[in-house]
Design an enzyme around this catalytic site. Structure first.
Site, short mmCIF file in Angstrom:
data_model
loop_
_atom_site.label_atom_id
_atom_site.label_comp_id
_atom_site.label_asym_id
_atom_site.label_seq_id
_atom_site.Cartn_x
_atom_site.Cartn_y
_atom_site.Cartn_z
NE ARG A 48 -1.43 -2.24 3.26
CZ ARG A 48 -1.03 -2.02 4.50
NH1 ARG A 48 -1.54 -1.07 5.21
NH2 ARG A 48 -0.08 -2.78 5.04
CB THR A 92 6.04 -9.58 -1.76
OG1 THR A 92 6.32 -10.01 -3.12
CG2 THR A 92 6.69 -8.24 -1.53
CE LYS A 116 8.62 -20.38 -0.31
NZ LYS A 116 7.54 -20.36 0.66
CB ALA A 147 13.23 -20.84 5.78
CG LEU A 149 17.09 -25.66 6.10
CD1 LEU A 149 16.13 -26.83 6.00
CD2 LEU A 149 18.03 -25.85 7.28
N GLY A 200 4.19 -17.11 12.18
CA GLY A 200 4.92 -16.62 11.01
C GLY A 200 5.43 -17.73 10.11
CD GLU A 203 4.32 -19.19 1.54
OE1 GLU A 203 4.45 -18.37 0.63
OE2 GLU A 203 5.25 -19.49 2.30
CE LYS A 218 9.06 -23.88 0.83
NZ LYS A 218 8.42 -24.20 2.12
N GLY A 284 -6.90 -31.67 -27.34
CA GLY A 284 -7.22 -30.72 -28.41
C GLY A 284 -8.41 -31.22 -29.22
N1 LIG Z 1 7.36 -16.93 6.55
C1 LIG Z 1 8.36 -17.78 6.32
O1 LIG Z 1 8.80 -18.56 7.20
C2 LIG Z 1 9.00 -17.79 4.99
C3 LIG Z 1 8.50 -17.05 3.95
N2 LIG Z 1 9.09 -17.10 2.72
C4 LIG Z 1 8.54 -16.28 1.65
O2 LIG Z 1 8.69 -14.90 2.00
C5 LIG Z 1 7.67 -14.14 1.35
C6 LIG Z 1 7.00 -13.23 2.39
O3 LIG Z 1 6.42 -14.03 3.38
P1 LIG Z 1 5.88 -13.36 4.73
O4 LIG Z 1 6.76 -12.25 5.15
O5 LIG Z 1 5.63 -14.48 5.66
O6 LIG Z 1 4.50 -12.76 4.23
P2 LIG Z 1 3.65 -11.54 4.86
O7 LIG Z 1 2.26 -11.68 4.40
O8 LIG Z 1 3.91 -11.45 6.32
O9 LIG Z 1 4.30 -10.25 4.18
C7 LIG Z 1 4.19 -10.00 2.82
C8 LIG Z 1 4.53 -8.55 2.60
O10 LIG Z 1 4.53 -8.32 1.20
C9 LIG Z 1 3.87 -7.09 0.96
N3 LIG Z 1 3.44 -7.02 -0.41
C10 LIG Z 1 2.53 -7.78 -1.07
N4 LIG Z 1 2.43 -7.39 -2.35
C11 LIG Z 1 3.32 -6.38 -2.51
C12 LIG Z 1 3.69 -5.54 -3.61
N5 LIG Z 1 3.14 -5.71 -4.81
N6 LIG Z 1 4.63 -4.58 -3.41
C13 LIG Z 1 5.21 -4.42 -2.21
N7 LIG Z 1 4.89 -5.17 -1.12
C14 LIG Z 1 3.95 -6.14 -1.28
C15 LIG Z 1 2.74 -7.08 1.97
O11 LIG Z 1 2.21 -5.79 2.09
P3 LIG Z 1 0.98 -5.47 3.10
O12 LIG Z 1 1.61 -5.45 4.46
O13 LIG Z 1 0.52 -4.15 2.61
O14 LIG Z 1 -0.01 -6.58 2.90
C16 LIG Z 1 3.51 -7.58 3.20
O15 LIG Z 1 4.21 -6.51 3.80
C17 LIG Z 1 6.70 -15.16 0.73
O16 LIG Z 1 6.98 -15.27 -0.65
C18 LIG Z 1 7.06 -16.47 1.42
O17 LIG Z 1 6.83 -17.59 0.62
C19 LIG Z 1 10.20 -17.85 2.46
C20 LIG Z 1 10.75 -18.60 3.46
C21 LIG Z 1 10.21 -18.65 4.80
N1 LIG Z 2 5.11 -21.29 4.38
C1 LIG Z 2 6.40 -21.87 4.17
C2 LIG Z 2 7.46 -20.92 4.61
C3 LIG Z 2 8.75 -21.25 4.04
O1 LIG Z 2 8.96 -21.36 2.84
C4 LIG Z 2 6.50 -23.17 4.98
O2 LIG Z 2 5.65 -23.41 5.82
O3 LIG Z 2 7.44 -23.93 4.73
#
Ligand SMILES: NC(=O)C1=CN([C@@H]2O[C@H](COP(=O)(O)OP(=O)(O)OC[C@H]3O[C@@H](n4cnc5c(N)ncnc54)[C@H](OP(=O)(O)O)[C@@H]3O)[C@@H](O)[C@H]2O)C=CC1
Ligand SMILES: N[C@@H](CC=O)C(=O)O
Length: 301
Positions: A48, A92, A116, A147, A149, A200, A203, A218, A284
């Site tokens: 936002r 994101t 991903k 994450a 590893l 946390g 997804e 993955k 098809g």
């Molecule tokens: N959580 C985990 O343990 C792990 C997560 N990941 C990956 O990390 C990524 C983030 O996960 P996580 O932090 O848990 O997710 P969250 O939902 O906590 O955070 C996502 C963030 O991305 C922002 N966002 C979404 N769309 C956009 C955009 N177009 N431009 C800018 N910002 C944007 C959101 O904004 P807003 O706050 O406005 O919604 C939010 O701040 C994911 O792809 C996930 O697969 C990878 C490994 C481990």
């Molecule tokens: N949502 C994912 C976070 C790491 O990629 C998971 O649970 O493994």
């Protein structure tokens, strides 16, 4: 034991961080604790709002500044002329931003991603990223599987040493692992899911974990890294019938078809060592209608 590698000295690298959720915030905390002047946060956005400053934003103050930031349209456009050495971090799960990864690499930017959907999405996009990296671009994908590893790194080092990856099996979802570990059915499963979200692990949309989609992404990243291709294979043998995703060697008989090809291998007494193989478009209107007509004409015989 080898010494820790030295980080090359040099001018500050500007960082643009997309995503200020679970992962983005944790990264900001780490940057704040690191006190590394060569990594200069200059741009931060959530879905936002956005905030930018060429002189840098103190990571510890970044979230407060983001709350006062200007409206953001969610695109991967950067408000400054990108210069080689600049780094974009995607924390994101945005498909729109994933589509920007090749574009950022084309602009000479380094890309570091927890998202991903770039390497685990459409093949053409993943291929372009791999080609850009082969041509000297930097793409950090360590966070996309496990994450952090050392999985992708390990596969790359094995392949660089001439090894050929024959198979990979793994528990690849932290969320599903945690949900199932010790679950005895006494509490509502939905409450457990809510807790996984609060911790946390999940997804942004936890259905992506629950449906196995996150694991599929993955697996796709791992398969591409291991030089293998994914195919949805049906097998019928003395052990029974089964169908599912398999990671095949690129030269496997079942991997060679293209587009909507079906490819079938038949083993029999006659074709024991090498199977009889039939390949061709397997869906098809044209081919299907022709098959109907074949049967109609056969009725006339
Ligand atoms: N959580 C985990 O343990 C792990 C997560 N990941 C990956 O990390 C990524 C983030 O996960 P996580 O932090 O848990 O997710 P969250 O939902 O906590 O955070 C996502 C963030 O991305 C922002 N966002 C979404 N769309 C956009 C955009 N177009 N431009 C800018 N910002 C944007 C959101 O904004 P807003 O706050 O406005 O919604 C939010 O701040 C994911 O792809 C996930 O697969 C990878 C490994 C481990
Ligand atoms: N949502 C994912 C976070 C790491 O990629 C998971 O649970 O493994």
């Amino acid at each position: 034991m080898s010494a820790l590698p030295k980080i090359r000295p040099g001018p500050p690298r500007r960082i643009a961080l997309f995503g200020a959720g679970t992962v983005g915030r944790a990264l900001l905390e780490r940057l704040a604790g690191l006190d590394e002047p060569r990594l200069r946060l200059c741009w931060l956005a959530n879905s936002r709002r956005r905030v930018g400053s060429p002189d840098g934003i103190a990571p510890a103050e970044a979230l407060a500044r983001l709350q006062q930031g200007e409206p953001h349209d969610g695109s991967g456009w950067l408000p400054f002329a990108p210069a080689p050495g600049d780094i974009v971090v995607d924390a994101t799960a945005s498909e729109d931003l994933a589509a920007w990864h090749p574009r950022w690499l084309r602009q000479g930017l380094a890309v570091v991603s927890a998202n991903k959907l770039a390497l685990g999405g459409p093949l053409a996009r993943a291929r372009e990223i791999q080609q850009r990296v082969a041509a000297g671009g930097f793409y950090g994908d360590a966070a996309t599987v496990g994450a952090g590893l050392p999985l992708l790194r390990c596969l790359r080092e094995l392949r660089a040493g001439g090894d050929r990856i024959a198979g990979i099996a793994g528990v690849l979802s932290g969320t599903l692992a945690w949900l199932l570990d010790g679950y005895d059915g006494r509490d509502a499963f939905s409450a457990r899911v809510r807790e996984a979200v609060a911790r946390g692990y999940a997804e942004p949309d936890p259905r992506v974990d629950l449906t196995g989609e996150d694991v599929r992404r993955k697996l796709l990243i791992l398969a591409r890294c291991a030089g293998r291709v994914l195919r949805y294979v049906a097998r019928l043998d003395e052990r029974g019938a089964r169908a599912g995703l398999e990671a095949l060697a690129a030269d496997d008989a079942l991997a060679l078809g293209r587009g909507n090809d079906n490819r079938v291998a038949i083993w029999s007494c006659r074709y024991r060592e090498r199977p009889l193989q039939i390949q061709g478009p397997g869906a098809g209107a044209g081919v299907t209608a022709a098959a109907l007509l074949d049967d109609l004409l056969r009725c006339l015989r």
